[in-house]
Motif scaffolding. Structure first.
Motif, PDB file in Angstrom:
ATOM      1  N   ALA A 553       0.849  -1.201   0.000  1.00 37.58           N
ATOM      2  CA  ALA A 553       0.000   0.000   0.000  1.00 37.58           C
ATOM      3  C   ALA A 553       0.877   1.240   0.000  1.00 37.58           C
ATOM      4  O   ALA A 553       1.766   1.373   0.847  1.00 37.58           O
ATOM      5  N   PRO A 554       0.647   2.162  -0.942  1.00 35.55           N
ATOM      6  CA  PRO A 554       1.510   3.356  -1.008  1.00 35.55           C
ATOM      7  C   PRO A 554       1.212   4.339   0.110  1.00 35.55           C
ATOM      8  O   PRO A 554       0.122   4.330   0.707  1.00 35.55           O
ATOM      9  N   ALA A 555       2.183   5.174   0.411  1.00 37.97           N
ATOM     10  CA  ALA A 555       1.948   6.274   1.358  1.00 37.97           C
ATOM     11  C   ALA A 555       0.862   7.185   0.796  1.00 37.97           C
ATOM     12  O   ALA A 555       0.818   7.443  -0.412  1.00 37.97           O
ATOM     13  N   LYS A 556       0.019   7.692   1.637  1.00 35.48           N
ATOM     14  CA  LYS A 556      -1.108   8.510   1.174  1.00 35.48           C
ATOM     15  C   LYS A 556      -0.649   9.850   0.625  1.00 35.48           C
ATOM     16  O   LYS A 556      -1.258  10.387  -0.297  1.00 35.48           O
ATOM     17  N   LEU A 557       0.430  10.377   1.205  1.00 39.16           N
ATOM     18  CA  LEU A 557       0.828  11.728   0.804  1.00 39.16           C
ATOM     19  C   LEU A 557       2.179  11.776   0.102  1.00 39.16           C
ATOM     20  O   LEU A 557       2.289  12.307  -0.996  1.00 39.16           O
ATOM     21  N   ALA A 558       3.221  11.231   0.710  1.00 40.03           N
ATOM     22  CA  ALA A 558       4.567  11.427   0.156  1.00 40.03           C
ATOM     23  C   ALA A 558       5.553  10.456   0.787  1.00 40.03           C
ATOM     24  O   ALA A 558       5.239   9.777   1.786  1.00 40.03           O
ATOM     25  N   TYR A 559       6.739  10.430   0.201  1.00 41.00           N
ATOM     26  CA  TYR A 559       7.891   9.744   0.771  1.00 41.00           C
ATOM     27  C   TYR A 559       8.999  10.776   0.948  1.00 41.00           C
ATOM     28  O   TYR A 559       9.231  11.608   0.066  1.00 41.00           O
ATOM     29  N   VAL A 560       9.669  10.700   2.094  1.00 44.59           N
ATOM     30  CA  VAL A 560      10.787  11.611   2.358  1.00 44.59           C
ATOM     31  C   VAL A 560      12.073  10.802   2.403  1.00 44.59           C
ATOM     32  O   VAL A 560      12.180   9.817   3.146  1.00 44.59           O
ATOM     33  N   PRO A 588      15.570  22.701   7.140  1.00 43.84           N
ATOM     34  CA  PRO A 588      15.337  21.453   7.865  1.00 43.84           C
ATOM     35  C   PRO A 588      13.897  21.376   8.388  1.00 43.84           C
ATOM     36  O   PRO A 588      13.208  22.391   8.509  1.00 43.84           O
ATOM     37  N   PHE A 589      13.457  20.150   8.708  1.00 42.54           N
ATOM     38  CA  PHE A 589      12.124  19.975   9.288  1.00 42.54           C
ATOM     39  C   PHE A 589      12.110  18.701  10.110  1.00 42.54           C
ATOM     40  O   PHE A 589      12.999  17.861  10.021  1.00 42.54           O
ATOM     41  N   ARG A 590      11.047  18.580  10.910  1.00 44.29           N
ATOM     42  CA  ARG A 590      10.889  17.406  11.777  1.00 44.29           C
ATOM     43  C   ARG A 590       9.493  16.851  11.628  1.00 44.29           C
ATOM     44  O   ARG A 590       8.503  17.599  11.623  1.00 44.29           O
ATOM     45  N   SER A 632       0.299  11.954   6.197  1.00 44.60           N
ATOM     46  CA  SER A 632      -0.196  13.280   6.551  1.00 44.60           C
ATOM     47  C   SER A 632       0.827  14.316   6.114  1.00 44.60           C
ATOM     48  O   SER A 632       2.023  14.045   6.060  1.00 44.60           O
ATOM     49  N   SER A 633       0.327  15.511   5.817  1.00 42.14           N
ATOM     50  CA  SER A 633       1.227  16.592   5.412  1.00 42.14           C
ATOM     51  C   SER A 633       1.723  17.406   6.604  1.00 42.14           C
ATOM     52  O   SER A 633       2.469  18.372   6.418  1.00 42.14           O
ATOM     53  N   TRP A 634       1.312  17.003   7.792  1.00 41.12           N
ATOM     54  CA  TRP A 634       1.693  17.796   8.956  1.00 41.12           C
ATOM     55  C   TRP A 634       3.179  17.640   9.269  1.00 41.12           C
ATOM     56  O   TRP A 634       3.710  16.544   9.341  1.00 41.12           O
ATOM     57  N   VAL A 635       3.846  18.765   9.424  1.00 39.58           N
ATOM     58  CA  VAL A 635       5.239  18.812   9.829  1.00 39.58           C
ATOM     59  C   VAL A 635       5.307  19.419  11.220  1.00 39.58           C
ATOM     60  O   VAL A 635       4.752  20.503  11.448  1.00 39.58           O
ATOM     61  N   ASP A 636       5.965  18.756  12.139  1.00 41.44           N
ATOM     62  CA  ASP A 636       5.981  19.215  13.522  1.00 41.44           C
ATOM     63  C   ASP A 636       6.889  20.410  13.748  1.00 41.44           C
ATOM     64  O   ASP A 636       6.697  21.167  14.700  1.00 41.44           O
ATOM     65  N   GLU A 637       7.861  20.577  12.877  1.00 39.59           N
ATOM     66  CA  GLU A 637       8.803  21.684  13.043  1.00 39.59           C
ATOM     67  C   GLU A 637       9.505  21.925  11.713  1.00 39.59           C
ATOM     68  O   GLU A 637       9.871  20.985  11.018  1.00 39.59           O
ATOM     69  N   GLY A 638       9.678  23.196  11.350  1.00 38.93           N
ATOM     70  CA  GLY A 638      10.424  23.521  10.149  1.00 38.93           C
ATOM     71  C   GLY A 638       9.552  23.657   8.916  1.00 38.93           C
ATOM     72  O   GLY A 638       8.338  23.895   9.000  1.00 38.93           O
ATOM     73  N   ALA A 639      10.157  23.473   7.753  1.00 38.20           N
ATOM     74  CA  ALA A 639       9.498  23.724   6.474  1.00 38.20           C
ATOM     75  C   ALA A 639       8.445  22.665   6.171  1.00 38.20           C
ATOM     76  O   ALA A 639       8.708  21.471   6.264  1.00 38.20           O
ATOM     77  N   HIS A 640       7.231  23.123   5.804  1.00 41.98           N
ATOM     78  CA  HIS A 640       6.172  22.222   5.353  1.00 41.98           C
ATOM     79  C   HIS A 640       6.381  21.865   3.893  1.00 41.98           C
ATOM     80  O   HIS A 640       7.110  22.535   3.159  1.00 41.98           O
ATOM     81  N   PHE A 641       5.687  20.828   3.464  1.00 40.13           N
ATOM     82  CA  PHE A 641       5.851  20.374   2.090  1.00 40.13           C
ATOM     83  C   PHE A 641       5.434  21.442   1.082  1.00 40.13           C
ATOM     84  O   PHE A 641       5.933  21.453  -0.049  1.00 40.13           O
ATOM     85  N   GLY A 642       4.523  22.312   1.470  1.00 40.92           N
ATOM     86  CA  GLY A 642       4.062  23.356   0.562  1.00 40.92           C
ATOM     87  C   GLY A 642       4.788  24.677   0.736  1.00 40.92           C
ATOM     88  O   GLY A 642       4.390  25.691   0.138  1.00 40.92           O
ATOM     89  N   SER A 643       5.836  24.697   1.526  1.00 46.49           N
ATOM     90  CA  SER A 643       6.585  25.924   1.792  1.00 46.49           C
ATOM     91  C   SER A 643       7.336  26.395   0.554  1.00 46.49           C
ATOM     92  O   SER A 643       7.707  25.602  -0.326  1.00 46.49           O
TER      93      SER A 643
END
Length: 935
Positions: A553-560, A588-590, A632-643
Motif C-alpha cells: 500500500a503506497p503512502a497517502k501523501l509522500a515519501y521523504v 530542515p524539518f521534523r 499526513s502533510s503535517w510537519v511538527d517543526e520547520g518547512a512544510h511540504f508546501g513551503s
C-alpha cells in the motif's frame, strides 16, 4: 596449450578472418631476435608469422594481441590463455600463463596452494614445508596500463613466444620448471587503441623521428587513460574502473610472489627498475627491500651485458598504495615499476642527437622481464618462503600492535560506511559487521590521539581487525597518516625554499575514512561482540526490484528521503530518469521523532504515477535510505511540504566541457561520477563549441579543472556564458584554471581573487622592539629619522640601512609568483549548511588538496562562502603540506556560490572528484548539479 576451448576457437576465427599482412616499407621477413643463437621450435608462431610484421616494426593493436595469444595457445603446450575481464569499451582482458606443461596441468592446484600460503592461519609446519617444496611461484608481468606507453605490450608478446619456442635453453627451462610466468599483455586496451589509431592516421610513408611529428603529438585526451579517462595506475584501491576491479580479482586468485608493472617515461631518459626512490611507505618490510635489491642487481647484470644504461632509486617512489606496484606490495608481493624511455612511435630523436627505434624500446623491456623471471626461478622456494613469512608477519604485527582494530562507525550515513567496508572486502581485507551494539573498553580517536576510553560501538559498525594476513594493506588504507623519513622531508622543505623541484612524486594522503567522510576509531583490544563477515564479491549495488513492492500500500501523501544519506542522490538520479517529480527541502524539518536536514527529498504521491511508490520502495531497499512514508502533510517543526523553501527539482540538462583546455582526468571523473556512479546522463561538449552552441539547451554547464579557458573561449565565449548564467543557468567550475578564469576582470563571474605567494617574513635579525626600527622593518620606504623634505646625500647612507641588516633571503624571493602546489594533503574545510552545495554533508569535509591556487572568500553582499578552509590549527588532517602554504590557505575559500541574475556560479578551488575515492567531496558537486537549477 594444445586443446580446444571457446576462447581459442573465437581467437582463431579472428586470425583466420583478419588481414594476413600489415607490413610497411622496411618490414623484415623474419622475427626480431633479441637473443641471437637461440634455437627455436619453428612450429611456435612468432609475431611475424601470425601478423606479417616483426616485433618492433609496428605497434600492435588489441586485436593483434589477441591473435598472437591465440596462435601461441593453439600451437604450444607451454602456453595457456584465459580471459579475466572486460574494458569499458568491451575489449577483452587476457592473461597468458607460460610454464612447463606439467605445471600448467596443475594450474588450479597451484592457485589453491598460493591461497593457503596467503592465509597461513592454522598452517602446520609440515604442510607449509610441503607447499614450499611443491608449489610453482607466479611471476607476474602487467603491461601498458597507460595506453600510450606501448613497448611493454610488445615485449610481453615476444617474451611469451620466447619462452614457448626456445629449445635447449637452460635459463628458459629453469624458468618453465620452477615458475609460472603470468603475462597481462595489455591492461588498457581502450587507451592503446586511441593512441595507435592517432599514430597510424598521422604517420607518413616513413616514420618520422622529429619530436614535433604529428604521429607522436597526441590530440586530447591522448592514449594514456582508459575510456573513462581515469589513470588506472592510481586506481588500485579506489577500484573505480572495471579493468582495475577485474585485475584485483585476478591477483587475489593467484597471489604472485613478484608483480611487475611495466611503463614508459620520457624519450630522453634511459631505463628504470627498482629499488625505488624515497619516500618509501613504512609498511614495506625489510625483506621486501632486500628482494627489491636482489631483483635490481640481476636486472642490472642483464643490462650491463648488453651495454644498456639504467638507473635506480630515483624519481619513482613506493609510497602511494594505488600504484600497480604499491597495492601488490602491501599484500606481500614484491611490487616493482619498470620504466623505459618511450619512443611514442616507431622512431624518436633524442637530445643527445641520436635516434632510437621502437624495436630497441621493446628489447630493454624484454631484458628486464627476463632478468626478473630468472631471479624468481633461481630462488623459487626462497621467494615463496619470504611471501609466507610476510603474510605471517602481518598477522603477528596486528596481534602485538597498540592498535588492534579500526572500527568504521555508521555515524550520520551508515550507507557510506557500508560502501567503504565493501570496498575493503573486495580487495582481500577481512571486514566484520557488528550485528549488535557492543561496549568496548579501549577506544581511541582515529590516529591514536588521546587516552583510550570505554564506549559503545553501535550496531552496524564495521570492524577491521589487524591480526589478519592483509594487515599491512588495511593499515595503509585506513590509518590517518603515513610517515615519511624526517631527513627526506627536511630535504624537500629545503628544495622548495630554493624553488627547486621536489621529490614528492604523488599525493601524501589518502586515508579512506577521511575521504569517505566516515567516522573511524581505533581499539586497543579485539571487539567481542557478535559479527558477520562482509561479502567482498561485488561492488555493485543490489538490483532494483520494484515488482517486489507492487502490492505494498503506497503512502497517502509522500515519501521523504533523508539527505544525510549520500545515496539519496543516486536515488534522485534514478527517479528523475524515470520521469518522477521530486522536491528538495531548502530548510530542515521534523516529522515526529525524525529530523530531516536541508537537501532531503520529497516524492509526492498525488503528482506522480501509480507505480512510483514501488520504485521509491525498491530504491529504499537497495540503497538503505530509511525513507519515511507520510500519510499526513503535517510537519511538527520547520518547512512544510508546501513551503516556498521546498523546491521542485528540475531534471537538469548537463553539459561537461570536453577537450582543450580541460584536464583529462578531471573531465573524465566528472562524467564518470554523473553517468556511472550516480546514473544520470550528461553531454560532453567541446569547450570551443561553448562559443557558438545553443546554451539554452542546458541547465548546468560544468567546467573541469584545466588550463587557460580564456585562450579557448575568448571574450565572446565568456560573454555568452555570463549571459546564459544571468538567464538562469548554473555554471560549475571544478578548481584550478577553471575557477581562476572566473575571477578575471574580463569575465567577472566570481568576485574572488587568486592570491600570489606570500613573501617570507623578515629575518629575525632585522626585527627590533624599538618603535622607529619596527616601523622601518615593516615599511622599508619609511625613514623616521628624516625630515619630510630632506633627502640623504650621495655619500650618506639612510639611517635605516645602518639600523637594519640586509635580509638576503627575503631579497632573492620572486616578486610575483603563484603559491606552491600542495603535495596531496587532506585538509579540513568548514561548510555552511545553508548553501545548497553543502546540503546533507554535515559541518565539515576533508578535501584532497593538490593545487597551487589560493582564493579569497567572497564578500557577504556578493555570494556565499559555502566551504572555507579551517583555521590553521585544524587545517591539516593527514599527509604533508608546506607550512607557508597552510598559513596562506587558512580560512580562504574552497567552495563559493555566487548568484547572477536568475542563475548561479558554483566554484570549487580544487577538483572534488579527484581519483574517484573522495566520496565526501563528490557529494558537493552532485548537490550543485541537481539543486542549482532548483534554487
Amino acid at each position: 596449450m594444445r586443446r580446444t576451448s571457446f576462447a581459442v576457437l573465437a581467437l582463431s576465427l579472428a586470425i583466420a578472418t583478419a588481414a594476413t599482412s600489415a607490413q610497411g616499407p622496411g618490414a623484415t621477413a623474419v622475427e626480431t631476435e633479441y637473443l641471437p643463437g637461440t634455437v627455436r621450435d619453428p612450429a611456435i608462431p612468432s609475431l611475424r608469422a601470425t601478423l606479417g610484421f616483426a616485433t618492433g616494426e609496428r605497434i600492435t593493436t588489441h586485436r593483434d594481441v589477441e591473435r598472437q595469444l591465440a596462435a601461441l595457445d593453439a600451437a604450444s603446450d607451454r602456453v595457456h590463455v584465459e580471459r579475466y575481464g572486460t574494458s569499458v569499451e568491451g575489449r577483452a582482458l587476457w592473461l597468458a600463463f607460460v610454464s612447463a606443461p606439467a605445471n600448467l596441468a596443475k594450474l588450479d592446484a597451484t592457485r589453491a596452494a598460493m591461497q593457503r600460503l596467503a592465509d597461513p592461519r592454522g598452517l602446520a609446519e609440515a604442510e607449509a614445508e610441503q607447499l614450499l617444496a611443491e608449489t610453482r611461484a607466479f611471476t607476474w608481468f602487467a603491461c601498458s596500463v597507460h595506453g600510450d606507453e606501448i613497448s611493454p605490450t610488445d615485449a610481453a608478446l615476444w617474451l611469451a613466444w620466447h619462452l614457448a619456442s626456445a629449445r635447449d635453453d637452460a635459463l628458459v627451462d629453469r624458468i618453465l620448471a620452477e615458475t609460472i610466468v603470468v603475462i597481462d599483455p595489455l591492461q588498457n586496451p581502450d587507451g592503446r587503441e586511441r593512441f595507435v589509431f592517432g599514430a597510424e592516421q598521422t604517420r607518413g610513408r616513413w616514420a618520422s623521428a622529429e619530436p614535433a611529428a604529428a604521429e607522436r603529438d597526441q590530440p586530447w585526451p591522448a592514449g594514456r587513460f582508459n575510456h573513462a579517462l581515469f589513470d588506472m595506475n592510481r586506481d588500485w584501491f579506489a577500484l573505480t574502473q572495471p579493468e582495475t576491479r577485474a585485475r584485483v580479482k585476478a591477483f587475489l586468485r593467484h597471489w604472485p610472489v613478484v608483480f611487475v608493472d611495466a611503463h614508459e617515461m620520457g624519450t630522453n631518459s634511459s631505463y628504470y627498475f627498482g629499488p625505488p626512490a624515497e619516500p618509501l611507505n613504512p609498511e614495506i618490510t625489510p625483506a621486501q627491500l632486500d628482494w627489491l635489491l636482489r631483483y635490481g642487481r640481476n636486472n642490472a647484470a642483464w643490462f650491463d651485458r648488453a651495454g644498456l644504461d639504467y638507473f635506480t632509486r630515483e624519481v619513482f617512489d613506493s609510497f602511494y598504495p594505488g600504484y600497480g606496484e604499491g597495492w601488490p606490495t602491501f599484500h606481500g608481493s614484491i611490487g616493482m615499476t619498470f620504466e623505459e624511455s618511450s619512443v611514442r612511435g616507431l622512431i624518436a630523436w633524442r637530445e643527445d642527437d641520436t635516434t632510437k627505434p621502437y624495436v630497441e624500446s621493446v628489447r630493454r623491456q624484454v631484458f628486464a622481464f627476463l632478468g626478473t623471471a630468472e631471479t624468481t626461478a633461481r630462488a623459487r622456494r626462497e621467494a615463496l618462503q619470504r611471501f609466507l613469512q610476510d603474510r605471517r608477519g602481518a598477522i603477528a604485527e596486528g596481534e602485538r600492535g597498540t592498535t588492534r582494530e579500526f572500527v568504521l562507525l555508521p555515524g550520520r550515513d551508515p550507507g557510506r560506511a557500508r560502501e567503504l567496508a565493501r570496498l575493503l572486502a573486495y580487495q582481500g581485507i577481512e571486514v566484520d559487521e557488528l550485528i549488535e551494539a557492543t561496549l568496548h573498553g579501549s577506544v581511541r580517536a582515529h590516529g591514536g590521539a588521546g587516552e583510550a576510553i570505554a564506549r559503545e560501538l553501535p550496531k552496524g559498525s564495521f570492524v577491521v581487525r589487524l591480526d589478519q594476513p592483509a594487515k599491512r594493506l588495511a593499515w595503509v588504507l585506513l590509518a590517518r597518516h603515513q610517515d615519511m623519513k624526517p631527513e627526506f622531508l627536511a630535504e624537500q622543505i629545503a628544495k622548495e625554499r630554493r624553488r627547486e623541484d621536489t621529490e614528492m612524486y604523488d599525493v601524501s594522503a589518502w586515508s579512506l575514512p577521511l575521504t569517505f567522510g566516515v567516522d573511524c576509531v581505533e581499539t586497543g583490544a579485539v571487539t567481542t561482540g557478535a559479527v558477520r563477515r562482509v561479502d567482498g564479491a561485488t561492488l555493485e549495488d543490489p538490483p532494483l526490484e520494484p515488482a517486489r513492492f507492487a502490492n505494498v500500500a503506497p503512502a497517502k501523501l509522500a515519501y521523504v528521503l533523508p539527505s544525510n544519506r549520500a545515496a539519496s542522490l543516486r536515488a534522485l538520479a534514478e527517479l528523475l530518469r524515470a520521469g518522477v517529480r521530486v522536491h528538495v527541502a531548502g530548510e530542515p524539518f521534523r516529522i515526529g521523532e525524525r529530523r530531516f536536514e536541508r537537501g532531503s527529498l520529497i516524492v509526492k504521491t498525488a503528482e506522480n504515477a501509480a507505480d512510483v511508490p514501488a520504485l521509491v520502495l525498491a530504491l529504499d531497499a537497495a540503497l538503505e535510505l530509511e525513507a519515511l512514508p507520510c500519510d499526513s502533510s503535517w510537519v511538527d517543526e520547520g518547512a512544510h511540504f508546501g513551503s516556498n523553501d521546498v523546491k521542485w527539482v528540475k531534471p537538469p540538462r548537463i553539459a561537461i566541457a570536453w577537450d582543450r583546455p580541460t584536464a583529462t582526468t578531471s573531465a573524465g571523473a566528472a562524467r564518470w561520477l554523473l553517468e556511472w556512479r550516480c546514473g544520470y546522463p550528461a553531454t560532453n561538449v567541446r569547450t570551443e563549441r561553448l562559443r557558438s552552441a545553443d546554451l539554452a539547451r542546458f541547465d548546468v554547464i560544468v567546467l573541469p579543472d584545466g588550463g587557460s579557458y580564456g585562450d579557448v573561449l575568448g571574450k565572446s565565449g565568456a560573454e555568452r556564458l555570463a549571459a546564459w548564467v544571468r538567464a538562469g543557468g548554473t555554471l560549475i567550475t571544478m578548481g584550478g584554471g577553471a575557477t581562476r578564469w572566473l575571477t578575471h576582470a574580463d569575465v567577472g563571474l566570481l568576485a574572488s581573487e587568486a592570491e600570489k605567494r606570500r613573501k617570507a617574513p623578515p629575518a629575525a635579525s632585522a626585527r627590533s622592539d624599538a618603535p622607529g626600527e619596527a616601523k622601518a622593518a615593516a615599511d622599508p620606504g619609511s625613514q623616521p629619522d628624516q625630515k619630510p623634505d630632506e633627502k640623504p646625500t650621495v655619500d650618506e647612507k639612510p639611517a635605516t640601512d645602518q639600523a637594519k641588516p640586509f635580509d638576503y633571503e627575503r631579497a632573492i624571493q620572486p616578486e610575483h609568483e603563484d603559491p606552491a602546489a600542495t603535495p596531496g594533503a587532506l585538509l579540513r574545510v568548514v561548510l555552511d549548511p545553508q548553501g545548497f552545495p553543502a546540503f546533507g554533508q554535515g559541518e565539515f569535509v576533508d578535501v584532497l588538496s593538490t593545487e597551487r591556487e589560493v582564493f579569497l572568500p567572497v564578500k557577504l553582499d556578493l555570494g556565499r562562502n559555502v566551504g572555507v578552509f579551517a583555521k590553521r590549527d585544524a587545517l591539516l588532517q593527514s599527509g604533508f603540506a608546506w607550512d607557508h602554504k597552510l598559513d596562506q590557505l587558512a580560512q580562504k575559500a574552497w567552495l563559493v556560490h555566487q548568484p547572477h541574475g536568475k542563475g548561479h556560479v558554483v566554484a570549487f578551488a580544487e577538483d572534488p572528484t579527484t581519483r574517484g575515492f573522495c566520496r565526501a567531496t563528490e557529494r558537493l558537486l552532485l548537490n550543485a548539479v541537481f539543486f542549482g537549477p532548483a534554487f
